[in-house]
Design an enzyme around this catalytic site. Structure first.
Site, PDB file in Angstrom:
ATOM      1  N   LEU A  84     -20.397  36.699 -64.890  1.00 29.77           N
ATOM      2  CA  LEU A  84     -21.214  35.939 -65.847  1.00 29.77           C
ATOM      3  C   LEU A  84     -21.763  34.655 -65.255  1.00 29.77           C
ATOM      4  O   LEU A  84     -22.811  34.172 -65.657  1.00 29.77           O
ATOM      5  CB  LEU A  84     -20.373  35.566 -67.078  1.00 29.77           C
ATOM      6  CG  LEU A  84     -19.862  36.705 -67.958  1.00 29.77           C
ATOM      7  CD1 LEU A  84     -18.908  36.165 -69.011  1.00 29.77           C
ATOM      8  CD2 LEU A  84     -21.022  37.421 -68.617  1.00 29.77           C
ATOM      9  N   GLY A  85     -21.049  34.058 -64.344  1.00 28.21           N
ATOM     10  CA  GLY A  85     -21.489  32.778 -63.781  1.00 28.21           C
ATOM     11  C   GLY A  85     -20.306  32.122 -63.106  1.00 28.21           C
ATOM     12  O   GLY A  85     -19.205  32.676 -63.078  1.00 28.21           O
ATOM     13  N   GLU A  86     -20.527  30.939 -62.592  1.00 24.31           N
ATOM     14  CA  GLU A  86     -19.439  30.253 -61.898  1.00 24.31           C
ATOM     15  C   GLU A  86     -19.589  28.747 -62.026  1.00 24.31           C
ATOM     16  O   GLU A  86     -20.692  28.216 -61.867  1.00 24.31           O
ATOM     17  CB  GLU A  86     -19.437  30.643 -60.418  1.00 24.31           C
ATOM     18  CG  GLU A  86     -18.310  30.001 -59.642  1.00 24.31           C
ATOM     19  CD  GLU A  86     -18.061  30.668 -58.296  1.00 24.31           C
ATOM     20  OE1 GLU A  86     -18.874  31.511 -57.898  1.00 24.31           O
ATOM     21  OE2 GLU A  86     -17.053  30.324 -57.656  1.00 24.31           O
ATOM     22  N   GLY A  87     -18.493  28.083 -62.324  1.00 19.34           N
ATOM     23  CA  GLY A  87     -18.497  26.623 -62.377  1.00 19.34           C
ATOM     24  C   GLY A  87     -17.445  26.085 -61.439  1.00 19.34           C
ATOM     25  O   GLY A  87     -16.998  26.778 -60.519  1.00 19.34           O
ATOM     26  N   GLY A  88     -17.009  24.843 -61.695  1.00 18.85           N
ATOM     27  CA  GLY A  88     -16.054  24.190 -60.813  1.00 18.85           C
ATOM     28  C   GLY A  88     -14.691  24.863 -60.794  1.00 18.85           C
ATOM     29  O   GLY A  88     -13.958  24.766 -59.814  1.00 18.85           O
ATOM     30  N   PHE A  89     -14.325  25.558 -61.868  1.00 19.95           N
ATOM     31  CA  PHE A  89     -13.005  26.183 -61.948  1.00 19.95           C
ATOM     32  C   PHE A  89     -12.951  27.459 -61.116  1.00 19.95           C
ATOM     33  O   PHE A  89     -11.974  27.740 -60.450  1.00 19.95           O
ATOM     34  CB  PHE A  89     -12.692  26.484 -63.414  1.00 19.95           C
ATOM     35  CG  PHE A  89     -11.289  26.968 -63.670  1.00 19.95           C
ATOM     36  CD1 PHE A  89     -10.245  26.058 -63.795  1.00 19.95           C
ATOM     37  CD2 PHE A  89     -11.009  28.324 -63.789  1.00 19.95           C
ATOM     38  CE1 PHE A  89      -8.942  26.504 -64.026  1.00 19.95           C
ATOM     39  CE2 PHE A  89      -9.714  28.777 -64.012  1.00 19.95           C
ATOM     40  CZ  PHE A  89      -8.671  27.865 -64.137  1.00 19.95           C
ATOM     41  N   GLY A  90     -14.056  28.188 -61.182  1.00 18.70           N
ATOM     42  CA  GLY A  90     -14.107  29.463 -60.462  1.00 18.70           C
ATOM     43  C   GLY A  90     -15.028  30.428 -61.193  1.00 18.70           C
ATOM     44  O   GLY A  90     -15.680  30.056 -62.171  1.00 18.70           O
ATOM     45  N   LYS A 113     -11.973  33.682 -66.972  1.00 18.95           N
ATOM     46  CA  LYS A 113     -12.259  32.655 -65.973  1.00 18.95           C
ATOM     47  C   LYS A 113     -11.132  32.664 -64.942  1.00 18.95           C
ATOM     48  O   LYS A 113      -9.962  32.563 -65.315  1.00 18.95           O
ATOM     49  CB  LYS A 113     -12.294  31.301 -66.688  1.00 18.95           C
ATOM     50  CG  LYS A 113     -13.335  30.357 -66.172  1.00 18.95           C
ATOM     51  CD  LYS A 113     -13.276  29.051 -66.912  1.00 18.95           C
ATOM     52  CE  LYS A 113     -14.559  28.776 -67.654  1.00 18.95           C
ATOM     53  NZ  LYS A 113     -14.695  27.368 -68.015  1.00 18.95           N
ATOM     54  N   ASP A 208     -16.390  16.095 -70.856  1.00 15.03           N
ATOM     55  CA  ASP A 208     -17.308  16.853 -70.007  1.00 15.03           C
ATOM     56  C   ASP A 208     -18.377  17.516 -70.865  1.00 15.03           C
ATOM     57  O   ASP A 208     -18.695  18.692 -70.692  1.00 15.03           O
ATOM     58  CB  ASP A 208     -16.525  17.892 -69.191  1.00 15.03           C
ATOM     59  CG  ASP A 208     -17.259  18.288 -67.925  1.00 15.03           C
ATOM     60  OD1 ASP A 208     -18.190  17.560 -67.524  1.00 15.03           O
ATOM     61  OD2 ASP A 208     -16.912  19.323 -67.334  1.00 15.03           O
TER      62      ASP A 208
HETATM   63  N1  LIG Z   1     -16.574  32.356 -73.337  1.00 14.25           N
HETATM   64  C1  LIG Z   1     -17.673  32.658 -72.635  1.00 14.25           C
HETATM   65  N2  LIG Z   1     -18.508  33.633 -73.054  1.00 14.25           N
HETATM   66  C2  LIG Z   1     -19.616  33.936 -72.348  1.00 14.25           C
HETATM   67  N3  LIG Z   1     -19.992  33.324 -71.211  1.00 14.25           N
HETATM   68  C3  LIG Z   1     -19.209  32.341 -70.742  1.00 14.25           C
HETATM   69  C4  LIG Z   1     -18.003  31.969 -71.419  1.00 14.25           C
HETATM   70  N4  LIG Z   1     -17.428  30.949 -70.720  1.00 14.25           N
HETATM   71  C5  LIG Z   1     -18.234  30.712 -69.676  1.00 14.25           C
HETATM   72  N5  LIG Z   1     -19.295  31.551 -69.668  1.00 14.25           N
HETATM   73  C6  LIG Z   1     -20.387  31.581 -68.683  1.00 14.25           C
HETATM   74  O1  LIG Z   1     -19.828  31.429 -67.392  1.00 14.25           O
HETATM   75  C7  LIG Z   1     -20.573  30.504 -66.637  1.00 14.25           C
HETATM   76  C8  LIG Z   1     -19.679  29.544 -65.911  1.00 14.25           C
HETATM   77  O2  LIG Z   1     -19.008  28.730 -66.860  1.00 14.25           O
HETATM   78  P1  LIG Z   1     -18.067  27.547 -66.423  1.00 14.25           P
HETATM   79  O3  LIG Z   1     -17.654  26.839 -67.645  1.00 14.25           O
HETATM   80  O4  LIG Z   1     -16.996  28.079 -65.547  1.00 14.25           O
HETATM   81  O5  LIG Z   1     -18.979  26.659 -65.492  1.00 14.25           O
HETATM   82  P2  LIG Z   1     -20.067  25.553 -65.829  1.00 14.25           P
HETATM   83  O6  LIG Z   1     -19.911  25.115 -67.245  1.00 14.25           O
HETATM   84  O7  LIG Z   1     -21.384  26.093 -65.429  1.00 14.25           O
HETATM   85  O8  LIG Z   1     -19.669  24.398 -64.868  1.00 14.25           O
HETATM   86  P3  LIG Z   1     -18.435  23.386 -65.005  1.00 14.25           P
HETATM   87  O9  LIG Z   1     -17.348  23.922 -64.156  1.00 14.25           O
HETATM   88  O10 LIG Z   1     -18.969  22.126 -64.514  1.00 14.25           O
HETATM   89  O11 LIG Z   1     -18.032  23.357 -66.453  1.00 14.25           O
HETATM   90  C9  LIG Z   1     -21.551  29.825 -67.570  1.00 14.25           C
HETATM   91  O12 LIG Z   1     -22.836  30.160 -67.143  1.00 14.25           O
HETATM   92  C10 LIG Z   1     -21.308  30.381 -68.932  1.00 14.25           C
HETATM   93  O13 LIG Z   1     -22.514  30.817 -69.459  1.00 14.25           O
HETATM   94 MG   LIG Z   2     -18.256  24.899 -68.227  1.00 15.05          MG
END
Ligand SMILES: Nc1ncnc2c1ncn2[C@@H]1O[C@H](COP(=O)(O)OP(=O)(O)OP(=O)(O)O)[C@@H](O)[C@H]1O
Ligand SMILES: [Mg+2]
Length: 431
Positions: A84-90, A113, A208
């Protein structure tokens, strides 16, 4: 003490696998009389979390404890097609669970996640998320269904949010421009989520608040996600919490960056930035724009409180289809939220009261519906015209799977457009 924690976070001791177990139910019953645990209750004197802390926990959280194998099965072995995507956590993967995975578990889509073991975040952020989201339940907070904590692996399992993040909808080219009424609905939902956190008995500072942490369900209802940086608010006579500077560039309040003093008003500033993003369709920081326009707040502030100048700021992707009065009132709210003086910023509950009535304003220009091919400056790219449905949603997916934002590889290579900041953030940015 450890014995209590052990029974409350069963997975980390390899016992009592489901929260639906008798033991968990017993603690559910106790929840009524036991106040929410604050994060400080869970840290040892050095502030560092030891493996023992894994036993620390959550009175009656009713969280499911998953094994790594179960989550592998739920996500097709964390396959790239589920990414789905990736942020700072993974990385985050879509998955599916039902009562075959855990007795009593509702059949549902989930987002899993996975902590990147080589990344900048770790056990502490994972634990913070479990501790806060495990105890806080609200219609505008994403629901944590469970977690996995096996050897060094740390995973989080959330309800799946069909439309992903606000960041994708506002800034990614493959989404059509969000209509005004939807933007307002999102601002109100997010404000209600923050108001809930700030107004509970032991207030929580979210820290955040940003477009990527605002998740949307199929009806564009908002749920806030990512409590990895959340903090308990000040206690007793304290006016603020002192902490390392963490947050995201462009959203963090100036006094917090300068002093490390965190209050609920730091969240109000972040809300003002997101409200500005909703009004303008611009990112809080955009290095691709001319120098004077790169910082959204600095660029927009002089026009926010001046109704005659406001239309210069409004997102061209709206094509003028917004309530002028509504936009003026929302801009005035953003202006106050972005005040340099934290005390002058309004409370989130007051913001909800101002924004909610704006949904009823009917001073929308009557114009033919213009189908906009999503682009930087939407109106320049109009291609197809048809009749407008009044106040309707016109979302079209042009190409690609909505949630396949980037491949894990691309995500790693390209990085996040806006990075969470490390303690070095203020140094790097010369603040
Ligand atoms: N519960 C969820 N349902 C659907 N998509 C999700 C969910 N949680 C996260 N995502 C998707 O996963 C991706 C990464 O989310 P994540 O929160 O890990 O990173 P971020 O918000 O982009 O960065 P950061 O780590 O700075 O918060 C996002 O693009 C989000 O759309
Ligand atoms: Mg996030």
């Amino acid at each position: 003490m450890t014995k209590i924690w052990r029974s409350l976070l069963p997975g980390c001791y390899g016992s009592g696998r489901t929260a639906g177990s008798k033991q968990a139910k017993k603690f559910m019953a106790k929840q009524i009389s036991i106040p929410r645990l604050s994060f400080s209750d869970l840290s040892n004197s050095t502030g560092m979390l030891s493996p023992e802390d894994l036993s620390i926990s959550l009175v009656g959280s009713n969280l499911h404890v998953f094994t790594l194998a179960e989550l592998k099965a739920a996500t097709q072995s964390f396959s790239s097609s589920n990414f789905l995507g990736e942020g700072g956590f993974g990385p985050v993967y879509k998955g599916f669970v039902d009562d075959k995975v855990k007795p009593g578990l509702k059949a549902q889509a989930v987002a899993v996640k996975v902590l990147d073991l080589e990344g900048s975040q770790g056990h502490k952020e994972w634990l913070t998320e479990v501790v806060f989201l495990g105890q806080l339940r609200h219609s505008h907070l994403v629901k944590l269904i469970g977690y996995c904590c096996e050897d060094e692996h740390r995973l989080l399992v959330y309800e799946f949010m069909t439309r992903g993040s606000l960041e994708n909808h506002l800034f990614k080219r493959y989404f059509a421009s969000l209509p005004w009424s939807t933007r307002l609905k999102i601002a109100i939902g997010a404000a209600k989520g923050l108001a809930f956190l700030h107004d509970i008995e032991k207030p929580v500072i979210y820290r955040d608040f940003k477009a990527s942490n605002i998740l949307l369900d199929s009806d564009y209802e908002v749920k806030l996600s990512d409590f990895g940086l959340a903090k308990d608010g000040p206690e007793g006579d304290d006016t603020h919490v002192s902490t390392r500077i963490m947050g995201t560039q462009g959203y963090a309040a100036p006094e917090y960056i300068l002093t490390g003093h965190l209050t609920v008003k730091s969240d109000v500033y972040g809300f003002g930035v997101v409200l500005l993003e909703l009004l303008t369709g611009r990112r809080s920081v955009d290095k691709k724009r001319p120098i004077r326009e790169q910082n959204l707040v600095e660029w927009a502030r002089p026009c926010l409180n001046d109704p005659r100048k406001l239309n210069r700021l409004m997102d061209p992707g709206l094509c003028g289809q917004y309530s002028e009065q509504g936009a003026q009132k929302a801009a005035a709210v953003a202006y106050k939220c972005l005040s340099h003086h934290p005390k002058s910023r309004p409370q989130m509950s007051a913001i909800v009261e101002i924004l909610e009535p704006l949904l009823d304003l009917k001073d929308m220009p009557i114009a033919p519906f213009v189908y906009v091919v999503p682009a930087e400056d939407g109106c320049k790219d109009e291609s197809t015209k048809s009749e407008a449905k009044k106040n309707g949603h016109h979302h079209h997916h042009l190409h690609g799977h909505r949630h396949k934002v980037r491949s894990p590889k691309a995500a790693k290579e390209g990085g996040n457009p806006q990075h969470r900041t490390s303690p070095e953030y203020h140094k790097q940015n010369g603040a």
